[in-house]
Design a protein around this motif. Sequence first.
Motif, PDB file in Angstrom:
ATOM      1  N   ASN A   1      79.174  33.287-135.879  1.00 35.74           N
ATOM      2  CA  ASN A   1      78.964  32.336-136.981  1.00 35.74           C
ATOM      3  C   ASN A   1      78.878  30.952-136.685  1.00 35.74           C
ATOM      4  O   ASN A   1      79.745  30.172-137.093  1.00 35.74           O
ATOM      5  CB  ASN A   1      79.817  32.699-138.271  1.00 35.74           C
ATOM      6  CG  ASN A   1      79.326  32.220-139.456  1.00 35.74           C
ATOM      7  OD1 ASN A   1      78.414  31.202-139.508  1.00 35.74           O
ATOM      8  ND2 ASN A   1      79.590  32.727-140.392  1.00 35.74           N
TER       9      ASN A   1
ATOM     10  N   THR B   1      71.493  26.584-136.835  1.00 31.25           N
ATOM     11  CA  THR B   1      71.528  27.668-138.031  1.00 31.25           C
ATOM     12  C   THR B   1      70.409  27.559-138.727  1.00 31.25           C
ATOM     13  O   THR B   1      69.574  28.463-139.196  1.00 31.25           O
ATOM     14  CB  THR B   1      72.808  27.593-138.618  1.00 31.25           C
ATOM     15  OG1 THR B   1      73.643  27.626-137.739  1.00 31.25           O
ATOM     16  CG2 THR B   1      72.939  28.519-139.683  1.00 31.25           C
TER      17      THR B   1
ATOM     18  N   SER C   1      71.317  36.516-140.809  1.00 28.64           N
ATOM     19  CA  SER C   1      72.925  36.711-141.133  1.00 28.64           C
ATOM     20  C   SER C   1      73.193  37.948-140.541  1.00 28.64           C
ATOM     21  O   SER C   1      74.242  38.237-140.175  1.00 28.64           O
ATOM     22  CB  SER C   1      73.252  36.910-142.626  1.00 28.64           C
ATOM     23  OG  SER C   1      72.977  35.762-143.523  1.00 28.64           O
TER      24      SER C   1
ATOM     25  N   GLU D   1      74.017  37.210-136.745  1.00 27.15           N
ATOM     26  CA  GLU D   1      75.225  36.624-136.761  1.00 27.15           C
ATOM     27  C   GLU D   1      76.181  37.669-136.740  1.00 27.15           C
ATOM     28  O   GLU D   1      77.153  37.556-136.167  1.00 27.15           O
ATOM     29  CB  GLU D   1      75.590  35.539-137.596  1.00 27.15           C
ATOM     30  CG  GLU D   1      74.622  34.257-137.230  1.00 27.15           C
ATOM     31  CD  GLU D   1      74.938  33.277-138.400  1.00 27.15           C
ATOM     32  OE1 GLU D   1      75.370  33.490-139.543  1.00 27.15           O
ATOM     33  OE2 GLU D   1      74.438  32.180-138.116  1.00 27.15           O
TER      34      GLU D   1
ATOM     35  N   SER E   1      75.428  26.881-147.834  1.00 28.53           N
ATOM     36  CA  SER E   1      76.408  27.955-148.203  1.00 28.53           C
ATOM     37  C   SER E   1      76.463  28.208-149.683  1.00 28.53           C
ATOM     38  O   SER E   1      77.129  29.177-149.942  1.00 28.53           O
ATOM     39  CB  SER E   1      77.842  27.785-147.652  1.00 28.53           C
ATOM     40  OG  SER E   1      77.827  27.682-146.320  1.00 28.53           O
TER      41      SER E   1
ATOM     42  N   GLU F   1      80.094  28.551-139.697  1.00 31.80           N
ATOM     43  CA  GLU F   1      81.566  28.626-139.537  1.00 31.80           C
ATOM     44  C   GLU F   1      82.055  27.707-138.556  1.00 31.80           C
ATOM     45  O   GLU F   1      82.865  26.756-138.988  1.00 31.80           O
ATOM     46  CB  GLU F   1      82.275  29.805-139.717  1.00 31.80           C
ATOM     47  CG  GLU F   1      83.535  29.856-140.007  1.00 31.80           C
ATOM     48  CD  GLU F   1      84.234  31.282-140.084  1.00 31.80           C
ATOM     49  OE1 GLU F   1      85.255  31.545-139.685  1.00 31.80           O
ATOM     50  OE2 GLU F   1      83.558  31.986-140.644  1.00 31.80           O
TER      51      GLU F   1
END
Length: 167
Positions: free
Chosen positions: A89, A67, A80, A83, A136, A92
């Motif tokens: 994701n 990522t 983003s 994804e 995040s 996640e």
Amino acid sequence: TNQESKTIDMAEELLQQGRKSLKERQYEKACEILSQALQIKCQEKGEEDIACAPYHYEYGKALLDCTRATRNLLGAQAASNMEAEDGSNDMEIGWEVLEVSRKIYTKALMEGANSKEHKLALAEVHISLAEYSRESEDFEESYKDFGSALDLFEGCLEKDDRQIAFA
């Protein structure tokens, strides 16, 4: 049996290949390989077996690295958007996989497997979770996980060990 031995060898071999791919910065390849290794190990032992914890950790860490590489290459907004379009994701999924690893190591320690190896592994998991939280922008959670890692390191390493300084 002989078949079980081959399965164990295959999972371990894939784990080593995945680690090598990570070191070589071949993140997508590492994710694929480590996903296979985790799948094989979980089929053999059960998802929450202590033998699976390192596999969860390595796969979760690989997803974080993948990522980051994508975000560095494309920029956070483009990554983003990609994804969202793919419906995937990795951040996640990686966090969830690391959480499984954390739970396995924590349970093992609570049940008396009070080994230095398990404590150090759990500290590494906390560092990776902290990095996920930082990515995040959940700085409070990141701080907590770095603190947990530091506590574990201080409990089983010499005070001048480099791992303590890192945490």
